[in-house]
Motif scaffolding. Structure first.
Motif, PDB file in Angstrom:
ATOM      1  N   THR A   1      -5.104   9.960   5.412  1.00  0.00           N
ATOM      2  CA  THR A   1      -6.299   9.133   5.489  1.00  0.00           C
ATOM      3  C   THR A   1      -6.546   8.260   4.270  1.00  0.00           C
ATOM      4  O   THR A   1      -7.377   7.361   4.323  1.00  0.00           O
ATOM      5  CB  THR A   1      -7.554  10.010   5.703  1.00  0.00           C
ATOM      6  N   LEU A   2      -5.847   8.483   3.182  1.00  0.00           N
ATOM      7  CA  LEU A   2      -6.134   7.773   1.941  1.00  0.00           C
ATOM      8  C   LEU A   2      -4.912   6.990   1.460  1.00  0.00           C
ATOM      9  O   LEU A   2      -3.796   7.500   1.482  1.00  0.00           O
ATOM     10  CB  LEU A   2      -6.550   8.787   0.870  1.00  0.00           C
ATOM     11  N   ALA A   3      -5.139   5.745   1.021  1.00  0.00           N
ATOM     12  CA  ALA A   3      -4.048   4.896   0.516  1.00  0.00           C
ATOM     13  C   ALA A   3      -4.529   4.089  -0.684  1.00  0.00           C
ATOM     14  O   ALA A   3      -5.710   3.779  -0.805  1.00  0.00           O
ATOM     15  CB  ALA A   3      -3.553   3.952   1.611  1.00  0.00           C
ATOM     16  N   ILE A   4      -3.586   3.751  -1.550  1.00  0.00           N
ATOM     17  CA  ILE A   4      -3.824   2.860  -2.680  1.00  0.00           C
ATOM     18  C   ILE A   4      -3.170   1.520  -2.338  1.00  0.00           C
ATOM     19  O   ILE A   4      -2.020   1.483  -1.897  1.00  0.00           O
ATOM     20  CB  ILE A   4      -3.199   3.418  -3.981  1.00  0.00           C
ATOM     21  N   ARG A   5      -3.884   0.432  -2.542  1.00  0.00           N
ATOM     22  CA  ARG A   5      -3.374  -0.899  -2.214  1.00  0.00           C
ATOM     23  C   ARG A   5      -3.426  -1.794  -3.449  1.00  0.00           C
ATOM     24  O   ARG A   5      -4.397  -1.789  -4.190  1.00  0.00           O
ATOM     25  CB  ARG A   5      -4.227  -1.522  -1.108  1.00  0.00           C
ATOM     26  N   GLY A   6      -2.387  -2.586  -3.638  1.00  0.00           N
ATOM     27  CA  GLY A   6      -2.358  -3.633  -4.655  1.00  0.00           C
ATOM     28  C   GLY A   6      -1.985  -4.935  -3.989  1.00  0.00           C
ATOM     29  O   GLY A   6      -1.135  -4.945  -3.091  1.00  0.00           O
TER      30      GLY A   6
ATOM     31  N   ALA B   1       0.848  -1.189   0.000  1.00  0.00           N
ATOM     32  CA  ALA B   1       0.000   0.000   0.000  1.00  0.00           C
ATOM     33  C   ALA B   1       0.880   1.234   0.000  1.00  0.00           C
ATOM     34  O   ALA B   1       1.972   1.237   0.576  1.00  0.00           O
ATOM     35  CB  ALA B   1      -0.929   0.003   1.213  1.00  0.00           C
ATOM     36  N   ARG B   2       0.393   2.266  -0.631  1.00  0.00           N
ATOM     37  CA  ARG B   2       1.100   3.551  -0.685  1.00  0.00           C
ATOM     38  C   ARG B   2       0.134   4.616  -0.188  1.00  0.00           C
ATOM     39  O   ARG B   2      -0.958   4.775  -0.725  1.00  0.00           O
ATOM     40  CB  ARG B   2       1.536   3.837  -2.118  1.00  0.00           C
ATOM     41  N   GLU B   3       0.535   5.344   0.859  1.00  0.00           N
ATOM     42  CA  GLU B   3      -0.304   6.420   1.378  1.00  0.00           C
ATOM     43  C   GLU B   3      -0.273   7.616   0.449  1.00  0.00           C
ATOM     44  O   GLU B   3       0.796   8.054   0.021  1.00  0.00           O
ATOM     45  CB  GLU B   3       0.148   6.834   2.772  1.00  0.00           C
ATOM     46  N   ILE B   4      -1.452   8.141   0.142  1.00  0.00           N
ATOM     47  CA  ILE B   4      -1.567   9.375  -0.636  1.00  0.00           C
ATOM     48  C   ILE B   4      -1.525  10.568   0.315  1.00  0.00           C
ATOM     49  O   ILE B   4      -0.877  11.572   0.040  1.00  0.00           O
ATOM     50  CB  ILE B   4      -2.861   9.367  -1.460  1.00  0.00           C
ATOM     51  N   ASN B   5      -2.234  10.446   1.439  1.00  0.00           N
ATOM     52  CA  ASN B   5      -2.186  11.434   2.520  1.00  0.00           C
ATOM     53  C   ASN B   5      -2.447  10.678   3.827  1.00  0.00           C
ATOM     54  O   ASN B   5      -2.385   9.458   3.852  1.00  0.00           O
ATOM     55  CB  ASN B   5      -3.180  12.586   2.272  1.00  0.00           C
TER      56      ASN B   5
ATOM     57  N   PHE C   1     -15.947 -26.396  -6.283  1.00  0.00           N
ATOM     58  CA  PHE C   1     -15.829 -25.356  -7.302  1.00  0.00           C
ATOM     59  C   PHE C   1     -14.537 -25.516  -8.097  1.00  0.00           C
ATOM     60  O   PHE C   1     -14.538 -25.846  -9.259  1.00  0.00           O
ATOM     61  CB  PHE C   1     -15.902 -23.975  -6.639  1.00  0.00           C
ATOM     62  N   THR C   2     -13.449 -25.264  -7.461  1.00  0.00           N
ATOM     63  CA  THR C   2     -12.139 -25.364  -8.086  1.00  0.00           C
ATOM     64  C   THR C   2     -11.103 -25.494  -6.983  1.00  0.00           C
ATOM     65  O   THR C   2     -11.356 -25.122  -5.840  1.00  0.00           O
ATOM     66  CB  THR C   2     -11.845 -24.143  -8.979  1.00  0.00           C
ATOM     67  N   ALA C   3      -9.961 -25.991  -7.307  1.00  0.00           N
ATOM     68  CA  ALA C   3      -8.930 -26.198  -6.294  1.00  0.00           C
ATOM     69  C   ALA C   3      -8.298 -24.895  -5.839  1.00  0.00           C
ATOM     70  O   ALA C   3      -7.971 -24.733  -4.676  1.00  0.00           O
ATOM     71  CB  ALA C   3      -7.858 -27.139  -6.823  1.00  0.00           C
ATOM     72  N   ALA C   4      -8.123 -23.923  -6.749  1.00  0.00           N
ATOM     73  CA  ALA C   4      -7.451 -22.670  -6.384  1.00  0.00           C
ATOM     74  C   ALA C   4      -7.894 -21.545  -7.318  1.00  0.00           C
ATOM     75  O   ALA C   4      -8.147 -21.764  -8.498  1.00  0.00           O
ATOM     76  CB  ALA C   4      -5.937 -22.842  -6.458  1.00  0.00           C
ATOM     77  N   VAL C   5      -7.976 -20.350  -6.749  1.00  0.00           N
ATOM     78  CA  VAL C   5      -8.312 -19.140  -7.501  1.00  0.00           C
ATOM     79  C   VAL C   5      -7.318 -18.067  -7.086  1.00  0.00           C
ATOM     80  O   VAL C   5      -7.088 -17.841  -5.903  1.00  0.00           O
ATOM     81  CB  VAL C   5      -9.753 -18.660  -7.206  1.00  0.00           C
ATOM     82  N   THR C   6      -6.710 -17.407  -8.068  1.00  0.00           N
ATOM     83  CA  THR C   6      -5.811 -16.284  -7.785  1.00  0.00           C
ATOM     84  C   THR C   6      -6.549 -14.989  -8.079  1.00  0.00           C
ATOM     85  O   THR C   6      -7.129 -14.829  -9.145  1.00  0.00           O
ATOM     86  CB  THR C   6      -4.535 -16.370  -8.639  1.00  0.00           C
ATOM     87  N   THR C   7      -6.519 -14.075  -7.120  1.00  0.00           N
ATOM     88  CA  THR C   7      -7.178 -12.780  -7.256  1.00  0.00           C
ATOM     89  C   THR C   7      -6.121 -11.697  -7.259  1.00  0.00           C
ATOM     90  O   THR C   7      -5.264 -11.652  -6.378  1.00  0.00           O
ATOM     91  CB  THR C   7      -8.149 -12.534  -6.079  1.00  0.00           C
ATOM     92  N   SER C   8      -6.176 -10.828  -8.252  1.00  0.00           N
ATOM     93  CA  SER C   8      -5.353  -9.618  -8.233  1.00  0.00           C
ATOM     94  C   SER C   8      -6.292  -8.451  -7.938  1.00  0.00           C
ATOM     95  O   SER C   8      -7.397  -8.385  -8.471  1.00  0.00           O
ATOM     96  CB  SER C   8      -4.611  -9.427  -9.556  1.00  0.00           C
ATOM     97  N   ARG C   9      -5.858  -7.552  -7.045  1.00  0.00           N
ATOM     98  CA  ARG C   9      -6.725  -6.474  -6.555  1.00  0.00           C
ATOM     99  C   ARG C   9      -6.009  -5.134  -6.593  1.00  0.00           C
ATOM    100  O   ARG C   9      -4.838  -5.027  -6.250  1.00  0.00           O
ATOM    101  CB  ARG C   9      -7.140  -6.768  -5.121  1.00  0.00           C
ATOM    102  N   VAL C  10      -6.770  -4.117  -6.962  1.00  0.00           N
ATOM    103  CA  VAL C  10      -6.374  -2.720  -6.786  1.00  0.00           C
ATOM    104  C   VAL C  10      -7.480  -2.093  -5.952  1.00  0.00           C
ATOM    105  O   VAL C  10      -8.667  -2.202  -6.294  1.00  0.00           O
ATOM    106  CB  VAL C  10      -6.220  -1.984  -8.130  1.00  0.00           C
ATOM    107  N   ALA C  11      -7.127  -1.446  -4.826  1.00  0.00           N
ATOM    108  CA  ALA C  11      -8.121  -0.908  -3.915  1.00  0.00           C
ATOM    109  C   ALA C  11      -7.716   0.480  -3.429  1.00  0.00           C
ATOM    110  O   ALA C  11      -6.542   0.824  -3.389  1.00  0.00           O
ATOM    111  CB  ALA C  11      -8.305  -1.842  -2.727  1.00  0.00           C
ATOM    112  N   VAL C  12      -8.718   1.218  -3.013  1.00  0.00           N
ATOM    113  CA  VAL C  12      -8.533   2.508  -2.347  1.00  0.00           C
ATOM    114  C   VAL C  12      -9.031   2.331  -0.927  1.00  0.00           C
ATOM    115  O   VAL C  12     -10.148   1.854  -0.699  1.00  0.00           O
ATOM    116  CB  VAL C  12      -9.314   3.633  -3.069  1.00  0.00           C
ATOM    117  N   ILE C  13      -8.192   2.706   0.061  1.00  0.00           N
ATOM    118  CA  ILE C  13      -8.504   2.529   1.479  1.00  0.00           C
ATOM    119  C   ILE C  13      -8.579   3.900   2.143  1.00  0.00           C
ATOM    120  O   ILE C  13      -7.699   4.741   1.952  1.00  0.00           O
ATOM    121  CB  ILE C  13      -7.414   1.676   2.179  1.00  0.00           C
ATOM    122  N   TYR C  14      -9.630   4.108   2.952  1.00  0.00           N
ATOM    123  CA  TYR C  14      -9.810   5.345   3.704  1.00  0.00           C
ATOM    124  C   TYR C  14      -9.733   5.035   5.192  1.00  0.00           C
ATOM    125  O   TYR C  14     -10.501   4.230   5.703  1.00  0.00           O
ATOM    126  CB  TYR C  14     -11.161   5.989   3.369  1.00  0.00           C
TER     127      TYR C  14
END
Length: 154
Positions: free
Chosen positions: A123-128, A117-121, A139-152
């Motif tokens: 209270t706000l951060a960007i997370r990957g 995560a990288r803080e913008i200020n 369902f399936t044996a494994a699932v890989t998730t890639s995420r981009v998020a904004v955290i407050y």
């Protein structure tokens, strides 16, 4: 080993430098099953973080709803995160439990993740991050998730 996690949690709670932050966020997730069709999910994230020097321990819950793709399931995760502040970034590892909800069934399993995560200020951060769900065989044996998020942070 069973006593290590409560001891670390107690030490972080008792620390004079301890700070607690409640946070919420939203993310766009790409689910790539290792057998089956992919999908794109939007996730709502909420958590509580406790700081202890350059380290932080967090508990996090999230719910994801499908917005595109060939599969049709919603997701829910409960995870613990351990973070380390390195320069301008917070690097973290995570683990917890996962549920996938279909119209007439569900599948459960556990997850592990790596992210930054990288803080913008203040209270706000960007997370990957990358999250690997290990599901039961319904369902399936494994699932890989890639995420981009904004955290407050509150």
């Amino acid at each position: 080993m069973k006593r290590l996690i409560p001891a670390l949690l107690s030490a972080s709670l008792a620390s004079a430098a301890n700070a607690q932050d409640f946070y919420v966020g939203g993310g766009i997730d790409y689910h790539f099953p290792h057998s089956g069709d992919d999908q794109v999910v939007t996730s709502l994230i909420a958590g509580l973080e406790m700081d202890a020097g350059p380290f932080a321990i967090s508990g996090e819950a999230e719910f994801g709803a499908r917005i595109a793709g060939d599969n049709d399931y919603d997701t829910a995760r409960v995870r613990g995160l351990i973070s380390y502040d390195w320069r301008d970034y917070a690097l973290h590892v995570s683990g917890g439990i996962t549920e996938y909800y279909f119209d007439d069934d569900n599948a459960g399993g556990y997850n592990f993740g790596l992210g930054a995560a990288r803080e913008i200020n203040d209270t706000l951060a960007i997370r990957g991050e990358l999250i690997r769900d290990f599901m039961d065989n319904t369902f399936t044996a494994a699932v890989t998730t890639s995420r981009v998020a904004v955290i407050y942070k509150f």
